[in-house]
Design an enzyme around this catalytic site. Structure first.
Site, PDB file in Angstrom:
ATOM      1  N   CYS A 182      43.956  44.660  50.789  1.00  0.00           N
ATOM      2  CA  CYS A 182      43.699  43.697  49.728  1.00  0.00           C
ATOM      3  C   CYS A 182      42.565  44.262  48.880  1.00  0.00           C
ATOM      4  CB  CYS A 182      43.273  42.372  50.362  1.00  0.00           C
ATOM      5  SG  CYS A 182      42.646  41.190  49.165  1.00  0.00           S
ATOM      6  N   CYS A 214      46.192  45.012  42.630  1.00  0.00           N
ATOM      7  CA  CYS A 214      46.260  43.962  43.654  1.00  0.00           C
ATOM      8  C   CYS A 214      47.500  44.296  44.463  1.00  0.00           C
ATOM      9  CB  CYS A 214      46.396  42.594  42.978  1.00  0.00           C
ATOM     10  SG  CYS A 214      46.947  41.262  44.075  1.00  0.00           S
TER      11      CYS A 214
HETATM   12  N1  DGL Z   1      46.463  41.010  47.485  1.00  0.00           N
HETATM   13  C1  DGL Z   1      45.126  40.798  47.146  1.00  0.00           C
HETATM   14  C2  DGL Z   1      44.507  41.907  46.335  1.00  0.00           C
HETATM   15  O1  DGL Z   1      44.932  43.027  46.488  1.00  0.00           O
HETATM   16  C3  DGL Z   1      44.599  39.408  46.924  1.00  0.00           C
HETATM   17  C4  DGL Z   1      45.291  38.494  46.013  1.00  0.00           C
HETATM   18  C5  DGL Z   1      44.656  37.127  46.092  1.00  0.00           C
HETATM   19  O2  DGL Z   1      44.674  36.541  47.167  1.00  0.00           O
HETATM   20  O3  DGL Z   1      44.099  36.677  45.087  1.00  0.00           O
HETATM   21  O4  DGL Z   1      43.590  41.714  45.576  1.00  0.00           O
END
Ligand code: DGL
Length: 254
Positions: free
Chosen positions: A75, A182
């Site tokens: 993430c 993301c």
């Molecule tokens: N998948 C995550 C990222 O790479 C987080 C997305 C979220 O929960 O806002 O930032």
């Protein structure tokens, strides 16, 4: 003491991190994995730093109880905000973090206009700002995609198409590179292409996979297994969502 029989822990605010796990499994198919999907706290992107630190701390405690030998933060938001804190607090376990693949643009397509898409949390973080200053090609637009990860998580294609049209439609013809900052966004590459045309995507997942392998080798943590044996993948969702579990394995097997 870490041992090479431990699992590889990997987490995200939901199923987005599966895009990272897919790259990892390509080069480390024999390892055993536990994936933590934190749909209870999704989205991370709009939370305060303190909230994210606490959330990540709890996930790491869980993964350590599950006998993880290394943890991948799949993430960008959690990586940007929490990795230094986690490395300091749990200094006997290696953490592998992801960041928006802006250096890849610098290395391979520096002269091309670029759009970076990421969460508010990532874009406002110190880590991202340092990365941006270091590799700035002076032809870059930055887009805080508030709410986008949530509708990807919901798998709401209609809302996703409308969101993209409304929020990135104005970049059509203006950008050739898109940084998927993301881990949820690689899941909507086709939808992004529908709005922006044939852009080049930059995604940090492959680099994370390679880095993970290097660290496992360096620390002698690679699992010793017989040829052709395949590892296991356990999925845990903090809301116990069956739908998330099914979707996770569907994407993984695609
Ligand atoms: N998948 C995550 C990222 O790479 C987080 C997305 C979220 O929960 O806002 O930032």
């Amino acid at each position: 003491m870490l041992n090479n029989n431990g699992k590889i822990g990997i987490f995200d605010s939901g199923i987005g991190g599966v895009t990272v796990l897919k790259e990892i499994i390509k080069i480390l198919p024999k390892e055993n994995y536990i994936y933590y999907s934190d749909s209870k706290n999704n989205p991370y992107g709009d939370k305060t730093s303190n909230e994210i630190l606490e959330i990540c701390d709890n996930i790491v405690k869980y993964l350590l109880k599950e006998n993880c030998k290394i943890i991948v933060i799949a993430c960008n938001t959690a990586s940007a905000i929490a990795v230094d804190f986690l490395r300091e607090k749990y200094n006997n376990i290696p953490f592998i973090a992801i960041e928006p693949a802006y250096k890849m643009v610098y290395d391979f397509a520096y002269d091309k206009p670029t759009l970076i898409m990421a969460t508010k949390g990532t874009i406002e973080s110190k880590k991202f700002n340092m990365l941006y200053k270091k590799y700035n090609n002076n032809k870059t637009y930055i887009m805080e995609c508030i709410g986008l990860a949530d509708i990807i998580e919901e798998e709401n294609t209609k809302k996703i198409n409308e969101y993209l049209e409304k929020n990135i439609g104005s970049y059509k013809g203006k950008v050739e590179n898109v940084v998927l900052g993301c881990t949820h966004y690689p899941l909507i590459q086709n939808e992004i292409k529908k709005v922006l045309g044939n852009v080049n995507f930059f995604n940090g997942a492959e680099k994370v996979a390679n880095h993970l392998k290097e660290i496992l080798i360096e620390k002698q943590l690679l699992l010793n297994m017989l040829e052709n044996e395949k590892g296991t993948i356990n999925f845990f969702d903090s809301r116990n969502s069956k739908i998330k579990k099914e979707r996770f394995f569907k994407i993984l097997e695609k």
